[in-house]
Scaffold this active site. Sequence first.
Site, short mmCIF file in Angstrom:
data_model
loop_
_atom_site.label_atom_id
_atom_site.label_comp_id
_atom_site.label_asym_id
_atom_site.label_seq_id
_atom_site.Cartn_x
_atom_site.Cartn_y
_atom_site.Cartn_z
N CYS A 51 0.80 -1.22 0.00
CA CYS A 51 0.00 0.00 0.00
C CYS A 51 0.83 1.27 0.00
O CYS A 51 0.52 2.22 -0.73
CB CYS A 51 -0.99 -0.01 1.16
N ASP A 84 -7.09 6.03 -3.64
CA ASP A 84 -6.38 4.87 -3.10
C ASP A 84 -6.07 3.88 -4.23
O ASP A 84 -6.96 3.22 -4.75
CB ASP A 84 -7.25 4.20 -2.04
N HIS A 136 -2.82 1.45 6.84
CA HIS A 136 -3.07 1.44 5.40
C HIS A 136 -2.77 2.84 4.88
O HIS A 136 -3.10 3.85 5.52
CB HIS A 136 -4.51 1.05 5.08
#
Length: 719
Positions: free
Chosen positions: A289, A370, A347
């Site tokens: 991530c 994202d 995250h």
Amino acid sequence: MDCFQQTIHFNCGGENGLCQLKLVNFEAEENHTSHETLGLSKKHLVVRRGKPFSVTLLFYNNWWNGYTENLVLEVSLGNMSEKMPVQFCDKPSDPHCWSAKVYPRDMHTQSVTINICSPVLSSVGVYCLWVHIQTAQNRRTYALGDFVLLCNPWHKDDPVYIPLDAHIEEYIKSDYGLVYMGTPLNISGKPWSFGQYEPGVLEACLKLLQVSPEHLSDKQNDYIQRANPVYLSRVICAMVNSNDDLGILEGKWHGNYKGGIKPTDWSGSADILHRWVSSNCKPVRYGQCWVYASVLCTVMRVLGIPSRVVTVFNAAHDGDGSVKIEEIYSSTGEKLNLSKDSIWNFHVWVECWMRRPDLGPGFDGWQVVDPTPQEKSAGKFCCGPCPVVAIQQRCLHVPYDSSFVYASVDADIIRLIVHDGLVVQRVVDTESVGQLIYTKGIGSDRPNNLTQTYKSKTSQTGSCLWTEEKQAVSASKALLTSTPFALQSSPLTHRAEKMLPGLEVSLHTEKIPSVGDNIIMCVTVTNCSNTDRILMEHVNAQLKEYNCSPQESFWRTKKEVHIQQGKVLTLHHTISPSEYESYLGADDIVNVAVVIEDLRTKERFLAAQEFSISSPPISIEIEGGDSIQMKEEHTVHVSFINTFSTALNGAMLTVEGFGLLQDKQNVRLDFLQPGDKIEKKVSIMATSPGTKLLKATFSHSNSPSIVSRSFHKVSVITK
């Protein structure tokens, strides 16, 4: 900086009387300075939309007559083109249409400087530029070259306009950032070099647009839509991962990383982008991530969209849309991998700044984008842009992907204790998800806490029907479950929910351990009832990846304890390095949990905590300080001291730095005794300005999984 001069040869071909163009000067240094694009490219003129830039035309000896010979400029992007008759006036350019103007001071007999202005809502891309020299009888056309047009966060009419200079410096111009990782108890900041001033990075970002599915399927529509930062952010978000296109990064979260680079080894975007381009758009291995987010932040900053990397600690991945996450523990405190949902210890995503005319002014500002491929959005692996204010106001209907983002920062955790296939205790945690949300501070290496921008409980009046929406979501998911236990609850569960607990249980670590330290845990039990209790204490420890459920237990203990009514009992437990070092490495995460069972009533009480193991430090020192001159050699001293109580076999210290060192530099020792030092002296030289990162890695063969990494920021300046 190159001047991007182009000499044009011609054949008169009977077009007598027309002046002939000799040279084109794109005035690169002046334009790049004026447009805040200095250093982005040595191959292209790079300018920003809505702001004039200048091009000088030099003619041969037959003078150009501005009264009889007209100049017409033409720009094109794909099949779209616009012609601009050159006008002679003193009026400023209109930033809402293409224009080409010559001011009296810039007109000479053999040269002319033309000020070209693009509309502030122009599409981002590489434009071709021509000049037509014509009279009533003749016309001659010259191809002048290409220029790159970017968004303009300095212009108030650009949707990406951000008014504060400090924000421009941090979220557009800065090529250095920090990515926060770990757990809320032990947060570490990993430096990252965004690298937008590294050679070839701008060109890689432009290539990313050219190979997107949107461009390959409909070039004309793609070029038109590129004026819109909402569209750009969705296209780029999907292209950073390679799941369904020619994107940059292939993800990998488990197993070995053979055939690629371990995600924790990356420290900058430029190396990744260069590898992607040089491999003809094959995905770079491997990303997770923070790597996805950091590369996305680089591309957005290059294109002129203010962006920042944001970390959500205890981020929920809500796979079924219920806005609830189930965690399941055994009666002995072992966390079980039985739920499709998960809590990531951290995250990382990106926030991009833009107006949202598609939603209305109430949703302008920071937007979550994202690129980590978790769920599909409108058929492709991307997420956002989702207005942060929509999450704060709990507007789950707002595009894009607001309900998924909301669950990431504010879902409830339902913790279940199961025994013999029955749920024997159920605890609801409404506070842990999105416990902290961090980004790098403006002009500082300190974190900026964004939690309340997502989680404020004060909802403004408007069109957000949060109460009805939440009830509807809950009702639609009431019969769905990700576990086999929902319909098999023990009667003890319902009784426990209706009565006040007789015990209060908490668990905490006395300090966050580094590799080689004891892990010391403290369990506190308070007997709130009016009877003495006989209890069984179960304590369990498991290794956990940051983004999934724990692995099997590596340590456990249990014992019977007695507690009198109204008393507080404190129980200490220690896990020695010899009990965990074969399982855990630096920066690994540990899940510890305690289950207290009342042996008479069979009630059970759960407390859990997760923390990461800190790395032993590596020292990195640059002779003369951390600011170095470009194209000059500088000496760096790197060292590691063995703080362990035993000798380390096969010790190796590695130093590397993209933009500073050509190759990795290693030093090895067969044995490193306790208290001894391993060190390496290296020479570095930077070929481009900006912020670079040196990375040092220490490993040894006693426990190959234990690796220490340190990063050091280097500021490269020009004379």
